[in-house]
Design an enzyme around this catalytic site. Structure first.
Site, PDB file in Angstrom:
ATOM      1  CG  ASN A   1      -7.366  13.927 -17.006  1.00 40.53           C
ATOM      2  OD1 ASN A   1      -8.089  13.385 -16.162  1.00 40.53           O
ATOM      3  ND2 ASN A   1      -7.428  13.654 -18.297  1.00 40.53           N
TER       4      ASN A   1
ATOM      5  CG  HIS B   1      32.456  -7.234   8.730  1.00 40.71           C
ATOM      6  ND1 HIS B   1      32.171  -7.673   7.452  1.00 40.71           N
ATOM      7  CD2 HIS B   1      33.585  -6.486   8.625  1.00 40.71           C
ATOM      8  CE1 HIS B   1      33.114  -7.236   6.617  1.00 40.71           C
ATOM      9  NE2 HIS B   1      33.975  -6.504   7.303  1.00 40.71           N
TER      10      HIS B   1
ATOM     11  CB  SER C   1       6.038  -8.784  27.835  1.00 41.60           C
ATOM     12  OG  SER C   1       5.461 -10.080  27.906  1.00 41.60           O
TER      13      SER C   1
ATOM     14  CE  LYS D   1      10.705  -9.375  26.647  1.00 38.75           C
ATOM     15  NZ  LYS D   1      11.900  -9.539  25.863  1.00 38.75           N
TER      16      LYS D   1
ATOM     17  CD  GLU E   1      11.031  -4.529  19.055  1.00 42.43           C
ATOM     18  OE1 GLU E   1      10.982  -5.733  18.764  1.00 42.43           O
ATOM     19  OE2 GLU E   1      10.590  -4.071  20.111  1.00 42.43           O
TER      20      GLU E   1
ATOM     21  CE1 TYR F   1      -5.739  10.633 -14.174  1.00 44.44           C
ATOM     22  CE2 TYR F   1      -7.511   9.630 -15.437  1.00 44.44           C
ATOM     23  CZ  TYR F   1      -6.909   9.901 -14.225  1.00 44.44           C
ATOM     24  OH  TYR F   1      -7.482   9.442 -13.065  1.00 44.44           O
TER      25      TYR F   1
HETATM   26  N1  ARG Z   1     -10.029  10.863  -9.151  1.00 44.65           N
HETATM   27  C1  ARG Z   1      -9.266  10.957 -10.353  1.00 44.65           C
HETATM   28  C2  ARG Z   1      -7.789  10.590 -10.051  1.00 44.65           C
HETATM   29  O1  ARG Z   1      -7.419  10.658  -8.950  1.00 44.65           O
HETATM   30  C3  ARG Z   1      -9.325  12.330 -10.906  1.00 44.65           C
HETATM   31  C4  ARG Z   1      -9.080  12.398 -12.383  1.00 44.65           C
HETATM   32  C5  ARG Z   1     -10.169  11.714 -13.122  1.00 44.65           C
HETATM   33  N2  ARG Z   1     -10.035  11.890 -14.515  1.00 44.65           N
HETATM   34  C6  ARG Z   1     -10.754  11.183 -15.389  1.00 44.65           C
HETATM   35  N3  ARG Z   1     -10.534  11.425 -16.650  1.00 44.65           N
HETATM   36  N4  ARG Z   1     -11.606  10.281 -15.024  1.00 44.65           N
HETATM   37  O2  ARG Z   1      -7.053  10.247 -10.943  1.00 44.65           O
END
Ligand code: ARG
Length: 464
Positions: free
Chosen positions: A111, A157, A278, A284, A291, A318
């Site tokens: 995490n 405008h 085109s 063209k 674009e 997380y």
């Molecule tokens: N691949 C996961 C992500 O991008 C990494 C973290 C995963 N953590 C977990 N507790 N499963 O979030």
């Protein structure tokens, strides 16, 4: 049982469909270099505080450097069973180093690892995009000398309004892109803090040194609250918002130049190397790059929308939802980089059609406001002057002439203050010259700003 790094508590192997559904390595593998850099810094810290030995650290560093090389040379075995880039790198490390490899994940979690990788990746992306924005600004400023004498109709405008100097137009875009650079620089301050060491969500009981890791990775500091840090994706929102504004600015410019390059406007010739044709209409020559720049803005705005909805209502800390943050971030950055890469040469190479522009300047009474201000200077109240000039425009329109095509008698009949000197206020050239307020299109104002920009962008005096 599962063969997974996290499989200890499981008594059933993962379903193949789940592996396919949950993997992220197909898109997060591009974090590999940042993941390895963060792992090396983490290992060095672990050695420093005595959680691993110096020899173990060295082994880990060498193996990680080797893995980086293999990934770069396309010799690294990727497979969805290993889920994400973090597990891939760690699994190969363990394969090669055994127990030493098993120590790398000490005091951290995926995490905080993935948050750190993303911070490092975004920091690099900001620096690259800032470079490209500076190059684009240089392209605008680089045009100013050659276009110094050109007056363009300015619009509100999309109706002809007042004449402006071409360099004034170009510098308008410099200002817009400068705000983009400032926004990115500001976002970078909040990107550039270390998440690593907050572990899963609560921190760790192990004696890690987060400030040490931060220093090694060039972060300005460490995040303060582990729960916040594990869930925080504000830095991605800010980054992609800043990119969305870049894209908005690019699309405004693209739209404008698409119009200017039409036969109907005829102000601008685009370099043919930046146009496409085109398959059915042989004549063209289309402004497809412009674009596409306008069109790709939609993707960047979509990415911002995706991220905002993604984090909405997520409880701390997380959640796996956050894995979905990567594709929109990468796509927004890639898209903006690509657009900027095309924009700079287009800006440099397009040519103004001075004759077509000059012909347009004499139509549409672009000098009416200057004539009104001439009257105001002579003591006529603004509302009265506005009405008088409006009537003169009406008269001139009926006769099919510009304001300067009216006779002195017609001017005198409108107001006693409209003597011969009124004619000195007329015409695009004089209208531009009359401008003096700070930030206006007056030649002195514009010249001063061109000089300021050249200095700011480190462009030498001779380069226009
Ligand atoms: N691949 C996961 C992500 O991008 C990494 C973290 C995963 N953590 C977990 N507790 N499963 O979030």
């Amino acid at each position: 049982m599962t063969g997974k790094a996290w499989g200890g508590a499981f008594d059933e192997a993962t379903d193949r469909r789940v592996e396919r559904f949950t993997e992220s390595v197909s898109f997060d593998r591009r974090l590999y270099a940042h993941d390895i850099a963060a792992s090396i810094a983490h290992a060095q810290m672990l050695a420093k505080v005595g959680l691993i030995t110096a020899a173990e650290c060295q082994q880990i560093e060498q193996a990680l450097a080797q893995i980086r090389q293999e990934i770069e040379q396309d010799r690294f075995p990727f497979s969805i069973e290993r889920e994400d880039i973090h597990m891939h790198i760690e699994a190969v490390l363990v394969e090669r180093l055994g127990d030493v490899g098993r120590k790398l994940h000490t005091g951290r979690s995926r995490n905080d690892q993935v948050a750190t990788d993303m911070r490092l990746w975004v920091r690099d992306a900001i620096d690259r995009i800032d470079d490209r924005l500076a190059t684009l600004q240089q392209a605008w400023v680089g045009r100013c000398a050659a276009d110094a004498g050109v007056i363009l109709p300015g619009y509100t405008h999309l109706q002809g309004a007042q004449p402006v100097l071409a360099p004034h137009y170009w510098l308008a875009y410099c200002d817009k892109f400068q705000r983009d650079r400032d926004r990115l620089a500001d976002a970078r301050r909040r990107v550039n803090v270390l998440s690593l060491g907050t572990a899963a969500l609560a921190g760790t009981s192990l004696p890690i040194d987060r400030a040490d890791v931060a220093r090694r990775l060039g972060f300005d500091g460490v995040t303060a609250n582990s729960l916040d840090s594990a869930s925080d994706r504000d830095f991605l929102l800010e980054f992609v918002f800043a990119l969305a504004v870049v894209a908005e600015h690019l699309s405004t410019w693209a739209e404008e130049w698409i119009l200017w390059s039409t036969a109907e406007f005829g102000f601008l010739r685009l370099p043919q190397a930046f146009c496409t044709g085109s398959s059915i209409m042989p004549q063209k020559i289309n402004p497809d790059c412009l674009e596409l720049i306008r069109g790709k803005t939609a993707r960047v705005i979509g990415a911002l929308q995706t991220l905002l909805v993604l984090v909405k209502g997520l409880p701390l800390a997380y959640n796996r939802d956050l894995q979905e943050d990567k594709p929109p971030v990468f796509d927004a950055a890639d898209t903006v980089e690509a657009c900027l890469g095309i924009a700079a040469p287009l800006v440099s190479r397009a040519e103004l059609d001075r004759e077509a522009i000059a012909a347009r300047l004499e139509q549409g009474y672009l000098d009416a406001t200057t004539l009104m201000e001439h009257l105001i200077r002579r003591g006529v109240p603004q509302r009265t002057a506005h009405g008088l000039v409006g009537q003169l425009v009406r008269l001139a329109r009926k006769k099919g002439v510009p304001l300067s095509g009216l006779s002195p008698a017609e001017f005198q009949a409108a107001h006693a203050e409209l003597d011969q000197s009124a004619f000195d206020a007329l015409g695009a050239e004089r209208a531009v010259r009359a401008m003096t307020s700070y930030g206006s299109t007056g030649p002195e104002q514009v010249a001063a700003q061109v000089a300021t920009w050249k200095k700011r962008l480190g462009m030498n005096a001779g380069s226009g």
